[in-house]
Design an enzyme around this catalytic site. Structure first.
Site, PDB file in Angstrom:
ATOM      1  N   GLU A 184       0.827  -1.209   0.000  1.00 36.49           N
ATOM      2  CA  GLU A 184       0.000   0.000   0.000  1.00 36.49           C
ATOM      3  C   GLU A 184       0.860   1.258   0.000  1.00 36.49           C
ATOM      4  O   GLU A 184       0.512   2.260  -0.632  1.00 36.49           O
ATOM      5  CB  GLU A 184      -0.949  -0.015   1.207  1.00 36.49           C
ATOM      6  CG  GLU A 184      -1.992  -1.116   1.158  1.00 36.49           C
ATOM      7  CD  GLU A 184      -2.825  -1.059  -0.108  1.00 36.49           C
ATOM      8  OE1 GLU A 184      -3.416   0.009  -0.374  1.00 36.49           O
ATOM      9  OE2 GLU A 184      -2.891  -2.069  -0.832  1.00 36.49           O
ATOM     10  N   ASN A 219     -10.806   2.588   2.897  1.00 36.36           N
ATOM     11  CA  ASN A 219     -10.362   2.452   1.509  1.00 36.36           C
ATOM     12  C   ASN A 219     -11.296   1.571   0.685  1.00 36.36           C
ATOM     13  O   ASN A 219     -11.577   1.869  -0.486  1.00 36.36           O
ATOM     14  CB  ASN A 219      -8.938   1.886   1.459  1.00 36.36           C
ATOM     15  CG  ASN A 219      -8.381   1.888   0.044  1.00 36.36           C
ATOM     16  OD1 ASN A 219      -8.278   2.930  -0.582  1.00 36.36           O
ATOM     17  ND2 ASN A 219      -8.057   0.714  -0.482  1.00 36.36           N
ATOM     18  N   TRP A 271       1.725   1.795  -3.508  1.00 39.67           N
ATOM     19  CA  TRP A 271       0.709   2.461  -4.321  1.00 39.67           C
ATOM     20  C   TRP A 271       0.808   3.977  -4.163  1.00 39.67           C
ATOM     21  O   TRP A 271       0.602   4.731  -5.121  1.00 39.67           O
ATOM     22  CB  TRP A 271      -0.689   1.982  -3.940  1.00 39.67           C
ATOM     23  CG  TRP A 271      -1.077   0.718  -4.631  1.00 39.67           C
ATOM     24  CD1 TRP A 271      -1.065  -0.542  -4.123  1.00 39.67           C
ATOM     25  CD2 TRP A 271      -1.532   0.578  -5.983  1.00 39.67           C
ATOM     26  NE1 TRP A 271      -1.472  -1.455  -5.060  1.00 39.67           N
ATOM     27  CE2 TRP A 271      -1.774  -0.785  -6.209  1.00 39.67           C
ATOM     28  CE3 TRP A 271      -1.770   1.483  -7.007  1.00 39.67           C
ATOM     29  CZ2 TRP A 271      -2.238  -1.275  -7.435  1.00 39.67           C
ATOM     30  CZ3 TRP A 271      -2.231   1.005  -8.228  1.00 39.67           C
ATOM     31  CH2 TRP A 271      -2.458  -0.358  -8.441  1.00 39.67           C
ATOM     32  N   TRP A 274     -15.727  11.044 -13.352  1.00 36.25           N
ATOM     33  CA  TRP A 274     -14.879  10.797 -12.197  1.00 36.25           C
ATOM     34  C   TRP A 274     -14.319  12.088 -11.628  1.00 36.25           C
ATOM     35  O   TRP A 274     -14.039  12.186 -10.428  1.00 36.25           O
ATOM     36  CB  TRP A 274     -13.733   9.846 -12.572  1.00 36.25           C
ATOM     37  CG  TRP A 274     -12.798  10.376 -13.629  1.00 36.25           C
ATOM     38  CD1 TRP A 274     -12.912  10.211 -14.970  1.00 36.25           C
ATOM     39  CD2 TRP A 274     -11.617  11.157 -13.418  1.00 36.25           C
ATOM     40  NE1 TRP A 274     -11.877  10.850 -15.622  1.00 36.25           N
ATOM     41  CE2 TRP A 274     -11.062  11.431 -14.697  1.00 36.25           C
ATOM     42  CE3 TRP A 274     -10.970  11.650 -12.288  1.00 36.25           C
ATOM     43  CZ2 TRP A 274      -9.895  12.178 -14.870  1.00 36.25           C
ATOM     44  CZ3 TRP A 274      -9.797  12.392 -12.457  1.00 36.25           C
ATOM     45  CH2 TRP A 274      -9.272  12.649 -13.726  1.00 36.25           C
ATOM     46  N   TRP A 276      -9.202   7.620  -8.458  1.00 37.10           N
ATOM     47  CA  TRP A 276     -10.381   7.883  -9.280  1.00 37.10           C
ATOM     48  C   TRP A 276     -10.194   7.394 -10.705  1.00 37.10           C
ATOM     49  O   TRP A 276     -11.126   6.855 -11.317  1.00 37.10           O
ATOM     50  CB  TRP A 276     -10.729   9.372  -9.235  1.00 37.10           C
ATOM     51  CG  TRP A 276     -11.548   9.669  -8.027  1.00 37.10           C
ATOM     52  CD1 TRP A 276     -11.128  10.194  -6.844  1.00 37.10           C
ATOM     53  CD2 TRP A 276     -12.944   9.392  -7.854  1.00 37.10           C
ATOM     54  NE1 TRP A 276     -12.164  10.274  -5.952  1.00 37.10           N
ATOM     55  CE2 TRP A 276     -13.296   9.794  -6.549  1.00 37.10           C
ATOM     56  CE3 TRP A 276     -13.929   8.863  -8.682  1.00 37.10           C
ATOM     57  CZ2 TRP A 276     -14.599   9.668  -6.055  1.00 37.10           C
ATOM     58  CZ3 TRP A 276     -15.229   8.736  -8.193  1.00 37.10           C
ATOM     59  CH2 TRP A 276     -15.551   9.135  -6.898  1.00 37.10           C
ATOM     60  N   TRP A 310     -20.654  10.147 -20.827  1.00 34.90           N
ATOM     61  CA  TRP A 310     -21.169  10.281 -19.464  1.00 34.90           C
ATOM     62  C   TRP A 310     -22.668  10.556 -19.493  1.00 34.90           C
ATOM     63  O   TRP A 310     -23.192  11.129 -20.449  1.00 34.90           O
ATOM     64  CB  TRP A 310     -20.459  11.414 -18.730  1.00 34.90           C
ATOM     65  CG  TRP A 310     -18.982  11.209 -18.565  1.00 34.90           C
ATOM     66  CD1 TRP A 310     -17.988  11.898 -19.206  1.00 34.90           C
ATOM     67  CD2 TRP A 310     -18.339  10.255 -17.724  1.00 34.90           C
ATOM     68  NE1 TRP A 310     -16.758  11.425 -18.808  1.00 34.90           N
ATOM     69  CE2 TRP A 310     -16.945  10.413 -17.901  1.00 34.90           C
ATOM     70  CE3 TRP A 310     -18.788   9.271 -16.841  1.00 34.90           C
ATOM     71  CZ2 TRP A 310     -16.008   9.637 -17.227  1.00 34.90           C
ATOM     72  CZ3 TRP A 310     -17.857   8.493 -16.168  1.00 34.90           C
ATOM     73  CH2 TRP A 310     -16.483   8.676 -16.360  1.00 34.90           C
TER      74      TRP A 310
END
Length: 452
Positions: free
Chosen positions: A277, A345, A280, A363, A386, A308
């Site tokens: 993590e 998360n 990331w 997004w 996102w 969209w």
């Protein structure tokens, strides 16, 4: 004399800029500048401002314990630093690097202005394990898939955290004028921010305390418990990491010390998944550095023409923001965010998937909402998360992976404890704002249209 410019490094220990100034043996003037324009399109949101205010108070308290104090100013960074250095007779300004596109431009201007005035400018790495410009694949290009990126990083050395020398640091004979921290006006007017105080302890001491508790009680089980929504199985270190009250090297060092008895690193599965993590977080900065357009535009350019859905009055967006979609697991996450400035998360992934795939709303709208309401709002990681959820970024979720809210609830909140905690008892649940099965089919068709 040396000015030490604090930004997202609001700590004393393992602060390379401050340590270098201390080693120089000269008087030190710590400086914080509130420079919204220098942040470009992404100045700190309301929840982050709340955190920054309290963190600055703690930083000033810590500095005073070392014989220094925090000088607070407001305005364009290059003007403030140049004027302050000239008035104080400083020969140099030290700071730790940041990586956001607008901030990089600002820092380059600061260096140019200081250099033109004969003032030395030195910057250091105080925020990352592996700086983006030092990591590349075999072709010399940036990584766009997490696995190879992190495997490469794990072959690289990580330095020990630096420590300030004990005792007082050398102070100037006269202190420059300073604003009071309250004068920056960082505390938001929103009533919800008043709920944060019992939940969080901004500042270096709070971050270290959280890191110690996590390492002692939860790190070993992290791999098994981190996705359990009803449990506090995550580290919750993200606000302190973002604001720089703890450093990733300090986190790495805590994990590394757990391997001393056996020599096996990482010591177990929990430690390995936790470092993943942290990886990331590093990957998010790697992408932001190499693809600076991504906070506002998809990395995968085909998504520029994604169809969209229309929401002209913003009704669906408001239902999502307010946690009134009629899907308990989504609504619980959004209510947790509003009440605490933080969201689990796993809940973030569920809520993000719902916005972009069930509601089929851009997004970027979700990224902006998170930016304003999260105490850990971080441009690199907010963008990464996102774009991953939307399927338009590096190493993104496959377009056909569309979370079923009900299935996610059964898997990660099987007893409904998380939903009950954040959804008010006695409140009549709203009807679902969309039909998930139909919304899933429409989303799949929209994704397929990109390759038509």
């Amino acid at each position: 004399m040396i000015l030490v410019w604090f930004r997202q490094d609001l700590r004393l220990q393992d602060n390379p800029a401050l340590s270098a100034a201390a080693e120089a043996g000269e008087p030190i003037v710590p400086v914080y500048i509130w420079d919204e324009d220098g942040e470009g399109a992404w100045p700190p949101g309301a929840a982050s401002r709340w955190w920054i205010h309290h963190s600055l108070v703690e930083l000033d308290r810590s500095l005073r314990g070392r014989g220094l104090r925090l000088v607070v100013r407001r305005g364009p960074s290059h003007e403030v630093l140049a004027a302050l250095a000239a008035a104080a007779g400083a020969r140099a300004v030290f700071w730790n690097r940041r990586y956001e596109p607008s901030v990089r431009e600002r820092d380059a201007r600061v260096e140019s202005v200081l250099g033109g005035s004969g003032i030395a400018a030195r910057s250091f790495n105080g925020s990352l394990l592996f700086e983006p410009h030092t990591v590349a694949n075999r072709a010399g290009r940036p990584f766009q898939v997490f696995g190879p990126f992190w495997r490469h990083c794990l072959t690289l050395p990580v330095a020990e955290p630096s420590r300030l020398p004990p005792g007082k640091l050398r102070a100037p004979a006269r202190w420059p004028k300073s604003l009071m921290i309250d004068e920056l006006g960082l505390l938001p007017q929103a009533a919800w921010a008043g709920k944060f105080a019992p939940l969080w302890q901004p500042g270096e001491a709070g971050g270290q305390a959280r890191l110690r508790r996590f390492a002692a009680h939860k790190l070993g089980d992290y791999a098994d418990r981190r996705d359990d929504l009803a449990e506090d199985g995550t580290s919750r270190l993200s606000p302190w990491l973002h604001h720089g009250e703890i450093s990733p090297r300090q986190v790495w060092d805590v994990v590394r010390r757990r391997s001393r008895k056996t020599g096996v690193f990482p010591a177990g599965r929990g430690e390995a998944v936790f470092l993943n993590e942290i990886g990331w977080r590093e990957f998010g900065y790697h992408l932001l550095w190499h693809f600076p357009q991504t906070p506002d535009r998809p990395l995968r350019t085909a998504f520029e023409r994604f169809p969209w859905a229309r929401d002209p009055a913003g009704r669906l967006l408001r239902l999502w923001q307010q946690g009134r979609t009629g899907f308990p697991i989504v609504d619980a996450g959004m209510r947790q965010l509003w009440a605490t400035g933080w969201m689990h998360n796993r809940a973030r992934m569920i809520a993000a998937s719902f916005l972009v795939k069930d509601l089929r709303l851009p997004w970027m709208l979700g990224a902006r909402w998170f930016w304003d309401t999260l105490v850990d709002a971080d441009l690199a990681n907010n963008t990464l998360g996102w774009q991953w959820s939307a399927g338009c970024g590096a190493d993104a979720a496959p377009y056909f992976r569309i979370f079923s809210p009900d299935r996610q609830a059964r898997r990660f909140d099987p007893h409904g404890s998380y939903a009950r905690r954040w959804l008010p008892a006695g409140e009549s649940p709203p009807a679902p704002c969309v039909d998930h099965a139909a919304a899933r089919d429409e989303a799949l068709a929209a994704f397929r249209s990109l390759s038509a």
